[in-house]
Scaffold this active site. Structure first.
Site, PDB file in Angstrom:
ATOM      1  CG  ASP A 178      -1.894  54.210  29.474  1.00 34.54           C
ATOM      2  OD1 ASP A 178      -1.764  53.964  29.263  1.00 34.54           O
ATOM      3  OD2 ASP A 178      -1.313  54.876  28.237  1.00 34.54           O
ATOM      4  CB  CYS A 220      -4.099  49.056  26.700  1.00 36.89           C
ATOM      5  SG  CYS A 220      -5.301  48.555  25.221  1.00 36.89           S
ATOM      6  CG  HIS A 248      -3.870  52.326  24.229  1.00 36.63           C
ATOM      7  ND1 HIS A 248      -3.204  51.703  24.449  1.00 36.63           N
ATOM      8  CD2 HIS A 248      -3.262  53.658  24.948  1.00 36.63           C
ATOM      9  CE1 HIS A 248      -2.614  51.688  26.265  1.00 36.63           C
ATOM     10  NE2 HIS A 248      -2.798  53.357  26.649  1.00 36.63           N
TER      11      HIS A 248
END
Length: 748
Positions: A392, A310, A369
């Site tokens: 994202d 991530c 995250h």
């Protein structure tokens, strides 16, 4: 030949790509016509001067890069005579994309005299010379970004129409222009979120630390790679003309870039992997910057780079968006929810030792995250939902593309999960509830519902500082507050439109009646308030800093909050985790029997030797310690856990002397092997925008606890605040990191 012409020829001979000698593209009055009118011989795009005024001088001083909605100047030099207003007219033609079209605004025609009708592109006369003409050009603030070809037609009463190709320029979004959809009304924020090229945060709620990273958005060739990325997207492959026409919209561009950062459904940049097996690529923890990733993708013919997780996806996305001119920041969400079924409940399953059951794990809470927020207007949404938007690029959500966002941060906070794009998934990352289940004897027993544990310490790098900026309140109301619960119910209603508000409230109230809000059975740090349901609290406390290679010493604190005696059996366990919450096998277990008098507290000491946990660690260096307690006289169970990140000693970096542009600078790098065993295949990677072109040094073998020093020579090529990033990897560890900020000055 005029004196001005002679001086111009001298300047051109001295070099520089601003100067281009031109030849006729066509004689538009027909072949064979003598050219007696105005002829363009040279063009000066004034790249260095224009780029400095458009904040793109760090990208290039040789090639023209300008921001939309802001004027730039070019100079035309004529071969035979001066420009004569009224007799001569200069018509400009600007085009972008494979199929330029006036109606789609990928082509523009505009002139000094304005004879070709109204155009949102503007040109005006600045100065005239004996054989030269300086003109100002200004694009509309909503036109498509990308690479443009600029042509000119000369209409003259004294000769035929002639056409010349003046050259190419790149047009970017403009956060300094109030008419641009990406306008940000704060110079410090523009400097941080567009111009700054390093730094973000990662970690868990007990250990949040800076992560050295070189965004390198202004490094050589990065702008070209970013434009190539747009042209490799599925949007372009399906309908290139429409894709180019929509590139004036930051919403569209962000939704093109986001899925292109991952490679799950296109020829994107990064391949994700959470398996811990990176033998055919580079471990995600080894990367220290975006430049190497993007250049490898380009150099291999747009083959996915192995591997990312991530923070790598988010950092590369930040590089691309800042390079294109969109204010972007990297956001770290601690205890981030991953809700696979959209019910805003994260279900976690445990056995009677407190071990997470991977086989039943679909939802998860990621230790942390990392995603992005980009600043833009949202004309596609109701008022008030512009500003920061969540994007994202980690491949989690697929609605035909692995793309999440842009989702309005304000919409997420207010529970408006039915707006464009994907705010429901983003809402679950920061505000889902957690349900813990005990699985024993083939049955599932509800342990407790925790409404507070998801979405903590939402962090980004502070403006013009390396300190952490907590932006949690932008994304959610205070945990446990009335507003937070009301927003949760509103979001749940919008995600399940088939249910009535009343039934939702009944279900929610019923599920929450299993445990009071601040029950000591919570997965979060437990409250010590008495409860009618659970009357014993468990809590972990570390006795030493969690350093690698050291034994982990901690105590379990048990508190009886009732007026009765309590006999407890507590099962303790420890297992390694990946940062996405995936558990690895148990490596430590213990059982404690604790008798508590009314309102008595006791501690139970524990120790996990390094010899017991070292071989089980993941590259994320996370250990989860759990305790599941049960009373002899009650069926109720109490659970608590603590996640610890083990820390390596960081690399030390020193600049040996003043850092000055174009002067040699020595950099000392001090590192050590923290392990009590020999490590092999050691390599040190050092980079830093404006200081280093990524430098890799093979070290070989480091003996146990060996400390080494290395001096590197470099020549800074950019001024200002810079950061050096370093990473040491070996066959036993992958990410011992360090960084140092360096102020680089101009020489006299």
């Amino acid at each position: 030949m005029t004196q001005e012409w002679i001086e111009t020829e001298k300047k051109m001979a001295s070099g520089g790509q601003d100067w281009t000698r031109l030849h006729n593209l066509a004689l538009l009055s027909g072949p064979g016509c003598p050219v007696t009118g105005l002829e363009v011989a040279l063009i000066n795009l004034q790249s260095s001067w224009n780029n400095a005024r458009h904040h793109t001088e760090e990208i290039s001083s040789d090639h023209l890069l300008v921001c939309r909605g802001q004027a730039f100047n070019i100079t035309l030099y004529f071969r035979n005579q001066a420009f004569q207003p009224g007799l001569d007219n200069i018509i400009f033609l600007a085009e972008t994309g494979p199929l330029p079209n006036l109606a789609k605004r990928t082509q523009a025609v505009f002139s000094l005299a304005g004879h070709h009708g109204p155009s949102p592109w503007i040109t005006s006369l600045e100065t005239t010379g004996a054989t030269s003409l300086e003109v100002s050009l200004c694009t509309p603030p909503m036109v498509a970004v990308g690479q443009y070809l600029l042509n000119v037609h000369i209409e003259s009463l004294q000769g035929p129409v002639t056409a010349y190709q003046l050259g190419e320029f790149i047009l970017l979004f403009n956060p300094w222009c109030s008419g641009d959809a990406v306008y940000l009304d704060s110079e410090p924020q523009r400097q941080e979120y567009v111009v700054n090229d390093y730094g973000f945060y990662q970690g868990n709620k007990n250990w949040i630390c800076p992560c050295p990273w070189n965004y390198g958005q202004f490094e050589e060739n990065i702008i070209d790679i970013c434009l190539e990325l747009l042209d490799k997207s599925l949007n372009f492959q399906i309908d290139p003309a429409t894709d180019y026409a929509l590139r004036g919209s930051p919403v569209h561009v962000s939704r093109v870039v986001c899925p292109m950062i991952n490679s799950n459904d296109d020829r994107g940049v990064l391949s994700g992997d959470w398996s811990e097996n990176y033998s055919d690529g580079i471990s995600p923890v080894e990367w220290t910057g975006s430049v190497a990733v993007l250049k490898q993708w380009h150099a291999t013919g747009c083959q996915p780079v192995c591997y990312g997780q991530c923070w790598v996806f988010a950092a590369v996305m930040c590089t691309v968006m800042r390079c294109l001119g969109i204010s972007t920041r990297v956001i770290t969400n601690v205890d981030s929810g991953h809700d696979t079924d959209g019910n805003l409940i994260i279900d976690e399953y445990y056995d009677n030792t407190g071990r997470i059951l991977e086989s039943k794990k679909e939802d998860s809470v990621w230790n942390f995250h990392v995603c992005n927020e980009c600043w833009m207007a949202r004309n596609d949404l109701p008022p008030r939902y512009g500003g920061w938007q969540v994007l994202d690029a980690t491949p989690q959500v697929s609605n035909s593309l692995y793309c999440c966002g842009p989702a309005s941060v304000r919409a997420i906070k207010e529970g408006e999960v039915d707006l464009n794009y994907d705010p429901g998934f983003a809402f679950s990352m920061v505000n889902a509830d957690c349900m813990a289940w005990l699985v024993a004897g083939g049955k599932e027993q509800k342990l407790h519902l925790d409404t507070n544990s998801v979405g903590n310490f939402i962090s980004t790098k502070s403006i013009q500082s390396d300190e952490r900026d907590d932006v949690t309140e932008n994304c959610e109301y205070g945990e446990g507050s009335l507003q937070e619960r009301q927003v949760f119910l509103k979001a749940l209603q919008k995600l399940k439109p088939g249910r009535s508000q009343g039934s939702l409230q009944t279900e929610s109230q019923t599920s929450r009646s299993m445990l009071p809000r601040d029950s000591p059975g919570s997965l979060a740090t437990p409250s010590l308030r008495p409860s009618d349901v659970v009357q014993v609290s468990l809590k972990f406390q570390l006795l030493d800093p969690p350093n690698m290679c050291r034994d982990i010493r901690f105590v379990l604190l048990a508190l009886n909050m009732s007026p009765q005696f309590k006999d407890l059996k507590v099962n303790l366990s420890a297992q390694s985790l990946l940062h996405d919450g995936s558990p690895l096998p148990l490596f430590w277990q213990d059982t404690a029997f604790i008798t508590l008098s009314p309102e008595e507290a006791k501690t139970y000491p524990c120790k996990i030797p390094y010899s017991q946990y070292g071989q089980y660690l993941s590259t994320d260096k996370l250990i989860r310690i759990s305790a599941l307690g049960e009373e002899k006289s009650s069926p109720e169970k109490t659970m608590v856990n603590k996640i610890t990140t083990l820390a390596y000693p960081s690399i030390m970096i020193n600049a040996l002397g003043a850092a000055i542009v174009n002067r040699p600078l020595s950099i000392q790098v001090i590192f050590s092997n923290p392990l009590s065993e020999q490590v092999e295949d050691c390599a040190l990677t050092v980079e830093g925008s404006g200081l280093f072109r990524r430098h890799r040094v093979l070290i070989g073998v480091l003996k146990p606890h060996h400390r080494a020093s290395l001096t590197l020579e470099t020549v800074p090529f950019k001024s200002g605040q810079r950061q050096i990033q370093a990473n040491l990897r070996s066959n036993k560890f992958k990410d011992i990191k360090g960084y140092r900020n360096v102020q680089v000055d101009f020489g006299l």
